[in-house]
Motif scaffolding. Structure first.
Motif, PDB file in Angstrom:
ATOM      1  N   SER A  62       0.874  -1.204  -0.086  1.00  0.00           N
ATOM      2  CA  SER A  62      -0.033   0.021   0.134  1.00  0.00           C
ATOM      3  C   SER A  62       0.817   1.261  -0.066  1.00  0.00           C
ATOM      4  O   SER A  62       0.617   2.415   0.004  1.00  0.00           O
ATOM      5  CB  SER A  62      -0.863  -0.170   1.172  1.00  0.00           C
ATOM      6  OG  SER A  62      -0.411   0.019   2.185  1.00  0.00           O
ATOM      7  N   SER A  63       2.196   1.088  -0.179  1.00  0.00           N
ATOM      8  CA  SER A  63       3.030   2.280  -0.251  1.00  0.00           C
ATOM      9  C   SER A  63       3.249   3.133  -1.544  1.00  0.00           C
ATOM     10  O   SER A  63       2.515   2.448  -2.418  1.00  0.00           O
ATOM     11  CB  SER A  63       4.385   1.781   0.408  1.00  0.00           C
ATOM     12  OG  SER A  63       5.064   1.170  -0.708  1.00  0.00           O
ATOM     13  N   SER A  64       3.925   3.957  -1.599  1.00  0.00           N
ATOM     14  CA  SER A  64       4.290   4.608  -2.759  1.00  0.00           C
ATOM     15  C   SER A  64       5.444   4.310  -3.680  1.00  0.00           C
ATOM     16  O   SER A  64       5.739   4.970  -4.499  1.00  0.00           O
ATOM     17  CB  SER A  64       4.064   6.221  -2.682  1.00  0.00           C
ATOM     18  OG  SER A  64       4.952   6.842  -1.726  1.00  0.00           O
ATOM     19  N   VAL A  65       5.941   3.336  -3.016  1.00  0.00           N
ATOM     20  CA  VAL A  65       7.162   2.789  -3.895  1.00  0.00           C
ATOM     21  C   VAL A  65       6.950   1.274  -4.036  1.00  0.00           C
ATOM     22  O   VAL A  65       6.398   0.836  -3.308  1.00  0.00           O
ATOM     23  CB  VAL A  65       8.652   3.249  -2.875  1.00  0.00           C
ATOM     24  CG1 VAL A  65       8.839   4.624  -2.846  1.00  0.00           C
ATOM     25  CG2 VAL A  65       8.460   2.577  -1.600  1.00  0.00           C
ATOM     26  N   TRP A  66       8.035   0.761  -4.913  1.00  0.00           N
ATOM     27  CA  TRP A  66       7.972  -0.542  -5.173  1.00  0.00           C
ATOM     28  C   TRP A  66       8.527  -1.266  -3.993  1.00  0.00           C
ATOM     29  O   TRP A  66       9.334  -0.739  -3.083  1.00  0.00           O
ATOM     30  CB  TRP A  66       9.032  -0.923  -6.343  1.00  0.00           C
ATOM     31  CG  TRP A  66       8.381  -0.505  -7.622  1.00  0.00           C
ATOM     32  CD1 TRP A  66       8.247   0.559  -8.210  1.00  0.00           C
ATOM     33  CD2 TRP A  66       7.723  -1.665  -8.464  1.00  0.00           C
ATOM     34  NE1 TRP A  66       7.654   0.754  -9.523  1.00  0.00           N
ATOM     35  CE2 TRP A  66       7.551  -0.767  -9.661  1.00  0.00           C
ATOM     36  CE3 TRP A  66       7.627  -2.820  -8.398  1.00  0.00           C
ATOM     37  CZ2 TRP A  66       6.785  -1.397 -10.782  1.00  0.00           C
ATOM     38  CZ3 TRP A  66       7.126  -3.436  -9.484  1.00  0.00           C
ATOM     39  CH2 TRP A  66       6.693  -2.778 -10.832  1.00  0.00           C
ATOM     40  N   VAL A  67       8.120  -2.689  -3.722  1.00  0.00           N
ATOM     41  CA  VAL A  67       8.489  -3.545  -2.665  1.00  0.00           C
ATOM     42  C   VAL A  67       9.124  -4.753  -3.319  1.00  0.00           C
ATOM     43  O   VAL A  67       8.406  -5.267  -4.379  1.00  0.00           O
ATOM     44  CB  VAL A  67       7.529  -3.940  -1.723  1.00  0.00           C
ATOM     45  CG1 VAL A  67       6.257  -4.605  -2.275  1.00  0.00           C
ATOM     46  CG2 VAL A  67       7.901  -4.772  -0.565  1.00  0.00           C
ATOM     47  N   THR A  68      10.137  -5.269  -3.121  1.00  0.00           N
ATOM     48  CA  THR A  68      10.642  -6.386  -3.553  1.00  0.00           C
ATOM     49  C   THR A  68      10.736  -7.586  -2.317  1.00  0.00           C
ATOM     50  O   THR A  68      11.415  -7.140  -1.416  1.00  0.00           O
ATOM     51  CB  THR A  68      11.903  -6.229  -4.297  1.00  0.00           C
ATOM     52  OG1 THR A  68      12.050  -5.464  -5.303  1.00  0.00           O
ATOM     53  CG2 THR A  68      12.493  -7.523  -4.846  1.00  0.00           C
ATOM     54  N   PHE A  69      10.565  -8.804  -2.690  1.00  0.00           N
ATOM     55  CA  PHE A  69      10.454  -9.740  -1.703  1.00  0.00           C
ATOM     56  C   PHE A  69      10.589 -11.130  -2.160  1.00  0.00           C
ATOM     57  O   PHE A  69      10.404 -11.281  -3.294  1.00  0.00           O
ATOM     58  CB  PHE A  69       9.333  -9.707  -0.480  1.00  0.00           C
ATOM     59  CG  PHE A  69       8.041 -10.180  -1.340  1.00  0.00           C
ATOM     60  CD1 PHE A  69       7.408 -11.605  -1.279  1.00  0.00           C
ATOM     61  CD2 PHE A  69       7.216  -9.271  -1.812  1.00  0.00           C
ATOM     62  CE1 PHE A  69       6.164 -11.917  -1.799  1.00  0.00           C
ATOM     63  CE2 PHE A  69       5.994  -9.559  -2.742  1.00  0.00           C
ATOM     64  CZ  PHE A  69       5.715 -10.940  -2.514  1.00  0.00           C
ATOM     65  N   THR A  70      11.197 -12.043  -1.591  1.00  0.00           N
ATOM     66  CA  THR A  70      11.227 -13.602  -1.748  1.00  0.00           C
ATOM     67  C   THR A  70      10.275 -14.205  -0.967  1.00  0.00           C
ATOM     68  O   THR A  70       9.671 -13.938  -0.012  1.00  0.00           O
ATOM     69  CB  THR A  70      12.631 -14.244  -1.718  1.00  0.00           C
ATOM     70  OG1 THR A  70      12.788 -14.104  -0.334  1.00  0.00           O
ATOM     71  CG2 THR A  70      13.583 -13.292  -2.728  1.00  0.00           C
ATOM     72  N   SER A  71       9.687 -15.049  -1.776  1.00  0.00           N
ATOM     73  CA  SER A  71       8.717 -16.322  -1.143  1.00  0.00           C
ATOM     74  C   SER A  71       9.271 -17.748  -1.454  1.00  0.00           C
ATOM     75  O   SER A  71       9.518 -18.097  -2.620  1.00  0.00           O
ATOM     76  CB  SER A  71       7.230 -16.163  -1.926  1.00  0.00           C
ATOM     77  OG  SER A  71       6.462 -17.264  -1.324  1.00  0.00           O
ATOM     78  N   GLU A  72       9.714 -18.384  -0.264  1.00  0.00           N
ATOM     79  CA  GLU A  72      10.150 -19.641  -0.298  1.00  0.00           C
ATOM     80  C   GLU A  72       9.040 -20.476   0.098  1.00  0.00           C
ATOM     81  O   GLU A  72       8.558 -20.425   1.169  1.00  0.00           O
ATOM     82  CB  GLU A  72      11.451 -19.898   0.598  1.00  0.00           C
ATOM     83  CG  GLU A  72      11.935 -21.034   0.418  1.00  0.00           C
ATOM     84  CD  GLU A  72      13.462 -21.086   1.034  1.00  0.00           C
ATOM     85  OE1 GLU A  72      13.750 -22.201   1.770  1.00  0.00           O
ATOM     86  OE2 GLU A  72      14.188 -20.106   0.870  1.00  0.00           O
ATOM     87  N   ASN A  73       8.813 -21.696  -0.773  1.00  0.00           N
ATOM     88  CA  ASN A  73       7.683 -22.456  -0.410  1.00  0.00           C
ATOM     89  C   ASN A  73       8.227 -23.947  -0.598  1.00  0.00           C
ATOM     90  O   ASN A  73       8.913 -24.365  -1.360  1.00  0.00           O
ATOM     91  CB  ASN A  73       6.741 -22.505  -1.752  1.00  0.00           C
ATOM     92  CG  ASN A  73       6.337 -20.995  -2.068  1.00  0.00           C
ATOM     93  OD1 ASN A  73       7.197 -20.534  -2.874  1.00  0.00           O
ATOM     94  ND2 ASN A  73       5.051 -20.738  -1.603  1.00  0.00           N
ATOM     95  N   ARG A  74       7.928 -24.542   0.759  1.00  0.00           N
ATOM     96  CA  ARG A  74       8.279 -25.837   0.996  1.00  0.00           C
ATOM     97  C   ARG A  74       7.056 -26.743   1.527  1.00  0.00           C
ATOM     98  O   ARG A  74       6.463 -26.234   2.530  1.00  0.00           O
ATOM     99  CB  ARG A  74       9.011 -25.994   2.333  1.00  0.00           C
ATOM    100  CG  ARG A  74      10.489 -25.132   1.828  1.00  0.00           C
ATOM    101  CD  ARG A  74      11.398 -25.290   2.905  1.00  0.00           C
ATOM    102  NE  ARG A  74      12.790 -24.710   2.644  1.00  0.00           N
ATOM    103  CZ  ARG A  74      13.845 -25.261   2.386  1.00  0.00           C
ATOM    104  NH1 ARG A  74      13.855 -26.551   2.185  1.00  0.00           N
ATOM    105  NH2 ARG A  74      14.863 -24.763   1.966  1.00  0.00           N
ATOM    106  N   PRO A  75       6.908 -28.109   0.994  1.00  0.00           N
ATOM    107  CA  PRO A  75       7.289 -28.372  -0.382  1.00  0.00           C
ATOM    108  C   PRO A  75       6.829 -27.474  -1.371  1.00  0.00           C
ATOM    109  O   PRO A  75       5.551 -26.992  -1.324  1.00  0.00           O
ATOM    110  CB  PRO A  75       6.884 -29.843  -0.465  1.00  0.00           C
ATOM    111  CG  PRO A  75       5.754 -29.827   0.469  1.00  0.00           C
ATOM    112  CD  PRO A  75       6.090 -28.931   1.404  1.00  0.00           C
ATOM    113  N   ALA A  76       7.456 -27.352  -2.397  1.00  0.00           N
ATOM    114  CA  ALA A  76       7.370 -26.583  -3.475  1.00  0.00           C
ATOM    115  C   ALA A  76       5.723 -27.099  -4.260  1.00  0.00           C
ATOM    116  O   ALA A  76       5.069 -26.168  -4.723  1.00  0.00           O
ATOM    117  CB  ALA A  76       8.172 -26.464  -4.609  1.00  0.00           C
TER     118      ALA A  76
END
Length: 193
Positions: free
Chosen positions: A98-112
């Protein structure tokens, strides 16, 4: 749009503006986990409140601030760069920017499981113009197949009703060969999983 295990390809969802990059494909580790980088533009709605029955997910913010709803509706918290949250199977969660700038994150899923196929299918359908304004597939049979692959239960309707509906639609989709319409979005090696 096929992804190979040696290639890091940024895929842009033209409807939502989100970008994703498969960092670690489950094909490289026997399905133990998948790690995907997401870039959400300012104001991105992210995902609705949901949970996974068998898969855990770890979110790690690289840049910006990611708002996460964890455990129950309305329980929001903000993750900043360098912060992570682990979501065990069965725990409700959603995210947004909901911010005014980009957000970068990772999502690690186990098990895939089929999570990579889910996200590749969602983005591919958006690229091909087969989604609504919110980025959801307009073909219910494709949506059901993708939700089943992602081990995703939406919060709201009872789980048994969702599973009955999704499993019924997936069966109809198998009879009609709907999975073939999604194959082009998945990497060569995981088309038969």
């Amino acid at each position: 749009m096929n992804l190979t295990t040696n290639q890091l390809e940024v895929i842009v969802n033209p409807v939502t503006g989100d970008r994703m990059t498969v960092i670690q494909s489950s094909l490289e580790n026997g399905g133990k986990y998948a790690k995907i980088r997401f870039d959400l533009p300012p104001g991105a709605k992210g995902s609705p409140l949901h949970y996974h029955t068998n898969m855990s997910e770890t979110f790690t913010v690289i840049e910006g601030c990611l708002e996460m709803e964890v455990g129950s509706k309305g329980n929001w918290r903000t993750l900043k760069a360098g912060e992570s949250v682990h979501i065990p199977a069965g725990v409700q969660h959603s995210f947004r920017n909901s911010s005014s700038v980009w957000v970068t994150f990772t999502s690690e899923n186990r098990p895939a499981g089929g999570f990579e196929q889910f996200i590749q299918g969602m983005y591919g359908l958006a690229i091909d113009g087969k989604v609504d304004r919110e980025g959801m597939p307009t073909n219910l049979l494709q949506l059901a197949l993708l939700l089943k692959k992602a081990d995703t239960i939406l919060v709201g309707p009872p789980m048994f009703v969702q599973k009955l509906l999704i499993n019924s639609l997936v069966q109809i989709g198998h009879w009609w060969g709907v999975e073939r319409s999604l194959n082009k979005y998945w990497s060569q090696s995981d088309r038969h999983s």
